[in-house]
Design a protein around this motif. Structure first.
Motif, PDB file in Angstrom:
ATOM      1  N   LEU A 101       0.840  -1.208   0.000  1.00  0.00           N
ATOM      2  CA  LEU A 101       0.000   0.000   0.000  1.00  0.00           C
ATOM      3  C   LEU A 101       0.870   1.252   0.000  1.00  0.00           C
ATOM      4  O   LEU A 101       0.475   2.287  -0.536  1.00  0.00           O
ATOM      5  CB  LEU A 101      -0.940  -0.009   1.208  1.00  0.00           C
ATOM      6  N   TRP A 102       2.052   1.157   0.613  1.00  0.00           N
ATOM      7  CA  TRP A 102       2.990   2.283   0.594  1.00  0.00           C
ATOM      8  C   TRP A 102       3.481   2.528  -0.827  1.00  0.00           C
ATOM      9  O   TRP A 102       3.626   3.679  -1.260  1.00  0.00           O
ATOM     10  CB  TRP A 102       4.160   2.012   1.538  1.00  0.00           C
ATOM     11  N   ASN A 103       3.715   1.451  -1.583  1.00  0.00           N
ATOM     12  CA  ASN A 103       4.095   1.593  -2.989  1.00  0.00           C
ATOM     13  C   ASN A 103       2.987   2.251  -3.803  1.00  0.00           C
ATOM     14  O   ASN A 103       3.262   3.029  -4.723  1.00  0.00           O
ATOM     15  CB  ASN A 103       4.433   0.234  -3.603  1.00  0.00           C
ATOM     16  N   VAL A 104       1.735   1.932  -3.463  1.00  0.00           N
ATOM     17  CA  VAL A 104       0.595   2.554  -4.151  1.00  0.00           C
ATOM     18  C   VAL A 104       0.555   4.041  -3.839  1.00  0.00           C
ATOM     19  O   VAL A 104       0.398   4.879  -4.740  1.00  0.00           O
ATOM     20  CB  VAL A 104      -0.727   1.878  -3.746  1.00  0.00           C
ATOM     21  N   LEU A 105       0.712   4.388  -2.579  1.00  0.00           N
ATOM     22  CA  LEU A 105       0.682   5.794  -2.173  1.00  0.00           C
ATOM     23  C   LEU A 105       1.794   6.589  -2.856  1.00  0.00           C
ATOM     24  O   LEU A 105       1.595   7.740  -3.269  1.00  0.00           O
ATOM     25  CB  LEU A 105       0.808   5.891  -0.651  1.00  0.00           C
ATOM     26  N   ARG A 106       2.964   5.982  -2.992  1.00  0.00           N
ATOM     27  CA  ARG A 106       4.115   6.633  -3.627  1.00  0.00           C
ATOM     28  C   ARG A 106       3.947   6.810  -5.139  1.00  0.00           C
ATOM     29  O   ARG A 106       4.610   7.650  -5.747  1.00  0.00           O
ATOM     30  CB  ARG A 106       5.389   5.815  -3.393  1.00  0.00           C
ATOM     31  N   GLY A 107       3.097   5.983  -5.722  1.00  0.00           N
ATOM     32  CA  GLY A 107       2.923   6.040  -7.166  1.00  0.00           C
ATOM     33  C   GLY A 107       3.679   4.972  -7.920  1.00  0.00           C
ATOM     34  O   GLY A 107       3.676   4.955  -9.160  1.00  0.00           O
ATOM     35  N   VAL A 111      -3.718  -0.067  -6.991  1.00  0.00           N
ATOM     36  CA  VAL A 111      -4.429  -1.137  -6.293  1.00  0.00           C
ATOM     37  C   VAL A 111      -4.702  -2.279  -7.271  1.00  0.00           C
ATOM     38  O   VAL A 111      -4.517  -3.450  -6.946  1.00  0.00           O
ATOM     39  CB  VAL A 111      -5.748  -0.626  -5.672  1.00  0.00           C
ATOM     40  N   VAL A 112      -5.105  -1.929  -8.499  1.00  0.00           N
ATOM     41  CA  VAL A 112      -5.409  -2.932  -9.523  1.00  0.00           C
ATOM     42  C   VAL A 112      -4.507  -2.726 -10.737  1.00  0.00           C
ATOM     43  O   VAL A 112      -4.360  -1.607 -11.231  1.00  0.00           O
ATOM     44  CB  VAL A 112      -6.881  -2.864  -9.966  1.00  0.00           C
ATOM     45  N   GLY A 113      -3.902  -3.805 -11.195  1.00  0.00           N
ATOM     46  CA  GLY A 113      -3.036  -3.759 -12.370  1.00  0.00           C
ATOM     47  C   GLY A 113      -2.283  -5.069 -12.483  1.00  0.00           C
ATOM     48  O   GLY A 113      -2.362  -5.916 -11.588  1.00  0.00           O
ATOM     49  N   PRO A 114      -1.539  -5.281 -13.555  1.00  0.00           N
ATOM     50  CA  PRO A 114      -0.736  -6.504 -13.671  1.00  0.00           C
ATOM     51  C   PRO A 114       0.255  -6.613 -12.517  1.00  0.00           C
ATOM     52  O   PRO A 114       0.854  -5.613 -12.116  1.00  0.00           O
ATOM     53  CB  PRO A 114      -0.002  -6.315 -15.008  1.00  0.00           C
ATOM     54  N   GLU A 134       2.415  -0.998 -19.643  1.00  0.00           N
ATOM     55  CA  GLU A 134       1.815   0.265 -20.066  1.00  0.00           C
ATOM     56  C   GLU A 134       0.981   0.897 -18.968  1.00  0.00           C
ATOM     57  O   GLU A 134       0.511   2.035 -19.110  1.00  0.00           O
ATOM     58  CB  GLU A 134       0.959   0.051 -21.323  1.00  0.00           C
ATOM     59  N   VAL A 135       0.764   0.177 -17.884  1.00  0.00           N
ATOM     60  CA  VAL A 135       0.053   0.709 -16.718  1.00  0.00           C
ATOM     61  C   VAL A 135       0.872   0.387 -15.470  1.00  0.00           C
ATOM     62  O   VAL A 135       1.781  -0.442 -15.507  1.00  0.00           O
ATOM     63  CB  VAL A 135      -1.363   0.103 -16.579  1.00  0.00           C
ATOM     64  N   ARG A 136       0.548   1.050 -14.360  1.00  0.00           N
ATOM     65  CA  ARG A 136       1.228   0.727 -13.108  1.00  0.00           C
ATOM     66  C   ARG A 136       0.874  -0.700 -12.678  1.00  0.00           C
ATOM     67  O   ARG A 136      -0.267  -1.139 -12.851  1.00  0.00           O
ATOM     68  CB  ARG A 136       0.803   1.698 -11.993  1.00  0.00           C
ATOM     69  N   PRO A 137       1.830  -1.427 -12.128  1.00  0.00           N
ATOM     70  CA  PRO A 137       1.519  -2.768 -11.613  1.00  0.00           C
ATOM     71  C   PRO A 137       0.584  -2.651 -10.410  1.00  0.00           C
ATOM     72  O   PRO A 137       0.519  -1.608  -9.758  1.00  0.00           O
ATOM     73  CB  PRO A 137       2.892  -3.315 -11.213  1.00  0.00           C
ATOM     74  N   GLY A 138      -0.128  -3.737 -10.127  1.00  0.00           N
ATOM     75  CA  GLY A 138      -1.124  -3.682  -9.062  1.00  0.00           C
ATOM     76  C   GLY A 138      -0.880  -4.666  -7.932  1.00  0.00           C
ATOM     77  O   GLY A 138      -0.159  -5.654  -8.091  1.00  0.00           O
ATOM     78  N   ILE A 139      -1.496  -4.373  -6.795  1.00  0.00           N
ATOM     79  CA  ILE A 139      -1.501  -5.328  -5.683  1.00  0.00           C
ATOM     80  C   ILE A 139      -2.294  -6.561  -6.096  1.00  0.00           C
ATOM     81  O   ILE A 139      -1.955  -7.690  -5.758  1.00  0.00           O
ATOM     82  CB  ILE A 139      -2.101  -4.679  -4.417  1.00  0.00           C
ATOM     83  N   THR A 140      -3.364  -6.334  -6.846  1.00  0.00           N
ATOM     84  CA  THR A 140      -4.108  -7.428  -7.462  1.00  0.00           C
ATOM     85  C   THR A 140      -4.393  -7.050  -8.896  1.00  0.00           C
ATOM     86  O   THR A 140      -4.221  -5.890  -9.290  1.00  0.00           O
ATOM     87  CB  THR A 140      -5.419  -7.729  -6.715  1.00  0.00           C
TER      88      THR A 140
END
Length: 205
Positions: A101-107, A111-114, A134-140
């Motif tokens: 979740l810290w990686n998500v907050l940082r950019g 939350v969702v992506g490959p 082509e998109v940010r990787p996701g937690i799921t």
């Protein structure tokens, strides 16, 4: 550079809000897991590893540790040897993903992506498979919601590209709901005959 869509700006805003709120609300859970990991598996509590993100940019992924250290004298060499019952429980419930979740907050992530895979896989992708960046990787992601590690690599990558082409708020919502369902019934945690997932060695095509 990957093409940007209007939804990507909305998605980033939702990621910031969701990750910030989740880190605050789940802080007691984070503390408990830190204590359990430290007690059951030792130090370090966090697993930190370089992974490729948006446009292949490298970032440091953070997860809770779920395996014992490699120790040949104790026969702890393979993932199956090193993955304890406690570690399996962390992965089955996805509690090991909470630090991401810290990686998500940082950019670094969404939350969702490959799912962010190993850096060593980058030169092994076909041009089509490489579109997963082509998109940010996701937690799921769509692949995780469709079978997690029970899927083969080709099927996973096809679903990753499908997500890239069709990403939307409704698809993200469906992925999150499907992920919650798969966690509840503990489906697809491991590939057949593997503790987690076999390494990707490249495609024939």
């Amino acid at each position: 550079m990957a093409p940007v869509r209007p939804y990507d700006f909305i998605k980033r805003f939702l990621d910031i809000v969701a990750s910030a709120v989740a880190l605050v609300v789940l802080s007691p859970v984070l503390v408990i897991v830190v204590i359990l990991v430290r007690t059951r598996l030792g130090k370090p509590v966090l697993f930190v590893q370089a992974r490729p993100g948006l446009n292949g940019r490298i970032f440091l992924l953070r997860k809770f540790r779920s395996m014992l250290d490699i120790d040949e004298s104790r026969g702890l060499v393979s993932d199956a040897d090193r993955l304890t019952g406690f570690g399996r429980a962390l992965r089955a419930t996805s509690l090991d993903e909470l630090p991401s979740l810290w990686n998500v907050l940082r950019g670094d992530m969404s939350v969702v992506g490959p799912r962010p895979l190993l850096v060593e896989y980058l030169p092994k992708y076909t041009p089509l498979q490489a579109r997963r960046h082509e998109v940010r990787p996701g937690i799921t992601g769509l692949a995780q919601a469709s079978g997690r590690n029970a899927l083969g690599w080709e099927d996973k990558f096809a679903l990753d590209v499908e997500y890239v082409d069709n990403r939307s708020l409704s698809l993200d919502a469906r992925v999150i709901l499907a992920t919650i369902k798969s966690m509840a019934v503990r489906e697809g945690i491991s590939a057949e005959g593997q503790a987690t997932m076999s390494k990707f060695e490249g495609s024939d095509a």
